[in-house]
Design an enzyme around this catalytic site. Structure first.
Site, PDB file in Angstrom:
ATOM      1  N   HIS A  86       0.870  -1.173   0.000  1.00 33.48           N
ATOM      2  CA  HIS A  86       0.000   0.000   0.000  1.00 33.48           C
ATOM      3  C   HIS A  86       0.908   1.223   0.000  1.00 33.48           C
ATOM      4  O   HIS A  86       1.729   1.391   0.908  1.00 33.48           O
ATOM      5  CB  HIS A  86      -0.926  -0.009   1.212  1.00 33.48           C
ATOM      6  CG  HIS A  86      -1.966  -1.076   1.142  1.00 33.48           C
ATOM      7  ND1 HIS A  86      -2.416  -1.764   2.253  1.00 33.48           N
ATOM      8  CD2 HIS A  86      -2.655  -1.582   0.083  1.00 33.48           C
ATOM      9  CE1 HIS A  86      -3.334  -2.643   1.886  1.00 33.48           C
ATOM     10  NE2 HIS A  86      -3.493  -2.549   0.576  1.00 33.48           N
ATOM     11  N   GLU A  89       1.585   3.280   3.146  1.00 34.50           N
ATOM     12  CA  GLU A  89       2.079   2.575   4.331  1.00 34.50           C
ATOM     13  C   GLU A  89       3.575   2.371   4.131  1.00 34.50           C
ATOM     14  O   GLU A  89       4.002   1.411   3.505  1.00 34.50           O
ATOM     15  CB  GLU A  89       1.316   1.271   4.524  1.00 34.50           C
ATOM     16  CG  GLU A  89      -0.175   1.522   4.765  1.00 34.50           C
ATOM     17  CD  GLU A  89      -1.017   0.264   4.798  1.00 34.50           C
ATOM     18  OE1 GLU A  89      -0.432  -0.850   4.794  1.00 34.50           O
ATOM     19  OE2 GLU A  89      -2.255   0.387   4.823  1.00 34.50           O
ATOM     20  N   HIS A 216       3.014  -3.796   6.311  1.00 33.62           N
ATOM     21  CA  HIS A 216       1.945  -2.800   6.197  1.00 33.62           C
ATOM     22  C   HIS A 216       2.035  -1.819   7.357  1.00 33.62           C
ATOM     23  O   HIS A 216       2.952  -1.874   8.170  1.00 33.62           O
ATOM     24  CB  HIS A 216       0.585  -3.498   6.179  1.00 33.62           C
ATOM     25  CG  HIS A 216       0.314  -4.254   4.923  1.00 33.62           C
ATOM     26  ND1 HIS A 216      -0.540  -3.801   3.937  1.00 33.62           N
ATOM     27  CD2 HIS A 216       0.798  -5.442   4.470  1.00 33.62           C
ATOM     28  CE1 HIS A 216      -0.580  -4.669   2.944  1.00 33.62           C
ATOM     29  NE2 HIS A 216       0.234  -5.678   3.244  1.00 33.62           N
ATOM     30  N   GLU A 308       1.925  -5.659  10.459  1.00 33.58           N
ATOM     31  CA  GLU A 308       1.455  -4.276  10.619  1.00 33.58           C
ATOM     32  C   GLU A 308       2.417  -3.619  11.605  1.00 33.58           C
ATOM     33  O   GLU A 308       2.516  -4.040  12.756  1.00 33.58           O
ATOM     34  CB  GLU A 308       0.028  -4.257  11.153  1.00 33.58           C
ATOM     35  CG  GLU A 308      -0.991  -4.953  10.254  1.00 33.58           C
ATOM     36  CD  GLU A 308      -1.468  -4.063   9.110  1.00 33.58           C
ATOM     37  OE1 GLU A 308      -1.094  -2.870   9.092  1.00 33.58           O
ATOM     38  OE2 GLU A 308      -2.220  -4.551   8.248  1.00 33.58           O
TER      39      GLU A 308
END
EC number: 3.4.17.3
Length: 457
Positions: A86, A89, A216, A308
């Protein structure tokens, strides 16, 4: 320097000679220069290549680390990191650039841990899967407004919702019978995905990856498959149902390795949310379809988790050093996890390598296959297992294997030609896409390691 757990001290002490790096955000041209700089500093252990182009023509660069860059050495596992899927990110992108410089510098400084890692592992680092999206996000910079600006690629497509949906086929096969691994792609798959997705799919089909992490931002948690819920429920104020893979315990362990080596992920409370041990099943958090980590598991031999890494998708430049120090040990420990379970060669009676042989573990409904050079890798937790190798035209062979906590157990299979089947054998070719073939090294180091961990033949 921020306060960090004492577990970080050994690696920090080994790193005192590292050339200082600049903690800042890297636009595309700067990213490319940084990758070339690392390659030029460590040309004997790196290779810089690209796997394709983005919608706007930017190359998707990969930096490889190996003692024989560009070469697959049989019995040496392949592992990858993917960042910036992404575009907005961005921490993973910066961490992977820092990791690249760190591996190069520590190898030059004769850090024994890094020497061993690079000598025994082929590491591939893709800092940015979505360079077009990044440039859009970077033009805005670290700002809470425009939260999703740059997330998608230049065609406005979310790349983590763009892989062929193999979960539906697997869930059907689990209920009614059918393959549990290497699920086939639809004939028209290339026309159904974006250029960046297509490049990554072709990349992971060309190399026999064993382990992977996809980076991410927006939370701090290690997420493991499946991402898609069996109940087909999607994100809501309430958690959806847990959708475990047949390798659920292994995936949880991999996620915990990263979480507990991370500076604060394991604490659970981060970004206003709570995840016990700092890990979560993807579908239990929220269900998504056509994601990359599920695709890796269902179509290839690769076990991938999603990391993440930051509450802020685009953290301020001043935060990058703290984030690097908080992630560095976890990044190294996760790479080291590729050296667990079992591995070996699958051979015929004449000692020819067999490709595409299926390796099954009793009680785990997910098989892996031998690669084009005849070698296979099966990640497993410590324990005793019944393992079967089978190939078309050959009698299957089953052995009992004990896996310990320190290093993989080497288990070779020599299969006898079947007296009831006449299917032609598929032998491993000498060369594969994207790498040169190399015969197994007979160095004392690997011979001794094999003797220490060899299982029954």
């Amino acid at each position: 320097m921020p306060d960090l757990p004492s577990a970080f001290l050994p690696l920090l002490l080994l790193s005192k000679f590292v050339t200082p790096v600049t903690f800042r955000h890297h636009r595309y041209d700067d990213l490319v220069r940084t990758l070339y700089k690392v390659h030029n500093q460590c040309p004997d252990i790196t290779r810089l290549y690209n796997i394709g182009r983005s919608v706007k023509g930017r190359y998707l660069y990969v930096l490889e680390f190996s003692d024989y860059p560009g070469t697959h050495e049989p019995l040496e596992p392949e592992v990858k990191y993917v960042g910036n899927m992404h575009g907005n990110e961005v921490l993973g992108r910066e961490l992977l650039l820092q990791l690249s410089e760190f591996l190069c510098e520590e190898f030059r400084n004769r850090n024994q841990r890094i020497l061993r890692l690079i000598q025994d592992t082929r590491i591939h680092i893709l800092p940015s899967m979505n360079p077009d999206g990044y440039e859009v996000a970077a033009a805005q910079g670290p700002n809470t407004s425009g939260y999703l600006v740059g997330r998608n690629n230049a065609n406005g497509v979310d790349l983590n919702r763009n892989f062929p949906d193999l979960n539906t086929y697997f869930y059907y096969n689990s209920k009614y019978g059918g393959p549990n691994h290497h699920l086939p792609l639809p004939d028209n798959w290339k026309s159904q995905v974006e250029p960046e997705t297509r490049a990554v799919i072709q990349w992971i089909r060309s190399l026999n990856f064993v382990l992977s992490a996809n980076m991410h931002g927006g939370a701090v948690v290690a997420n493991y498959p499946y991402d898609k819920s069996l109940e087909h429920r999607f994100r809501s104020p309430h958690r959806t149902s847990n959708s475990p893979t047949p390798d659920d315990e292994l995936f949880q362990t991999l996620a915990k390795v990263y979480s507990y080596a991370h500076g604060w992920m394991h604490q659970g409370w981060n970004c206003g949310d709570y995840f016990p041990d700092g890990i979560t099943n993807g579908a239990s958090w929220y269900s998504l379809s056509k994601g990359m980590q599920d695709f890796n598991y269902l179509h290839t031999n690769c076990f991938e988790i999603t990391l993440e890494l930051s509450c802020n998708k685009f953290p301020r430049q001043e935060e990058l050093q703290r984030e690097w120090l908080g992630n560095r040990e976890a990044l190294i420990q996760f790479l080291e996890q590729v050296h667990q379970g079992i591995k070996g060669m699958v051979l015929d009676e004449n000692y020819n390598n067999l490709t595409g042989a299926v390796i099954s573990v009793t009680g785990i409904n997910h098989d892996v296959t031998s690669g084009e050079h005849g070698d296979y890798f099966r990640l497993l937790l410590p324990g005793t297992y019944s393992v079967t190798a089978k190939a078309s035209g050959y009698e299957p062979k089953t052995v009992t294997v004990t896996v310990g906590p320190a290093g993989p157990t080497l288990v070779d299979f020599q299969l006898k030609r079947s007296t009831t089947q006449v299917h032609p054998v598929q032998k491993a070719p000498g060369r594969g896409q994207g790498s040169r073939a190399k015969q197994p090294r007979t160095s004392r180091k690997k011979d001794q390691a094999a003797k220490r961990h060899r299982g029954p033949a």
